[in-house]
Design an enzyme around this catalytic site. Sequence first.
Site, PDB file in Angstrom:
ATOM      1  N   GLY A 114       0.849  -1.182   0.000  1.00 20.27           N
ATOM      2  CA  GLY A 114       0.000   0.000   0.000  1.00 20.27           C
ATOM      3  C   GLY A 114       0.885   1.231   0.000  1.00 20.27           C
ATOM      4  N   TYR A 115       0.250   2.385  -0.136  1.00 16.03           N
ATOM      5  CA  TYR A 115       0.987   3.639  -0.233  1.00 16.03           C
ATOM      6  C   TYR A 115       0.523   4.623   0.835  1.00 16.03           C
ATOM      7  CZ  TYR A 115       3.012   1.956  -4.486  1.00 16.03           C
ATOM      8  OH  TYR A 115       3.733   1.203  -5.381  1.00 16.03           O
TER       9      TYR A 115
END
Length: 156
Positions: A28-29
């Site tokens: 994820g970011y």
Amino acid sequence: MSQEIERKFLVKGDYKSQAFAQSRIVQGYISSARGRTVRVRIRDGKGYLTIKGASDASGLSRYEWEKELPLIEAEELMKLCEPGVIDKTRYLVRSGKHVFEIDEFYGENEGLVVAEVELGAEDEMFVKPDFIGEEVTGDVRYYNSQLMKKPYTTWP
């Protein structure tokens, strides 16, 4: 300062029979802003935090910093990530003196298979395996941070 130089290609044909290793990756970011991404990755029971800078004009090269984290810390950081997740299996295939990383995506990016090769210099020569298709280096649609926002299955 660590510089990442890589070329990216679409994949056609069989690559799995040539793979010497594979691993499942979920990432994820925390930030997917263009030019400064902060990624959290869980791979093979370990966590990683990666910061990447903007790509150069060719899309071949950019700053990259990565640090291994305990799994529990990576799991906690995943809770801070922007909506969307990248889920893929990475296969490693040797070709000449290089290793190609082939990512087979799942979920909203199902059907997309991309290969990357890291180079020591932008003009470094390498042997293309027979499964290598169209080059997409520098095409931002194929950046994982963009696939999270605009998944492959939503493309026209």
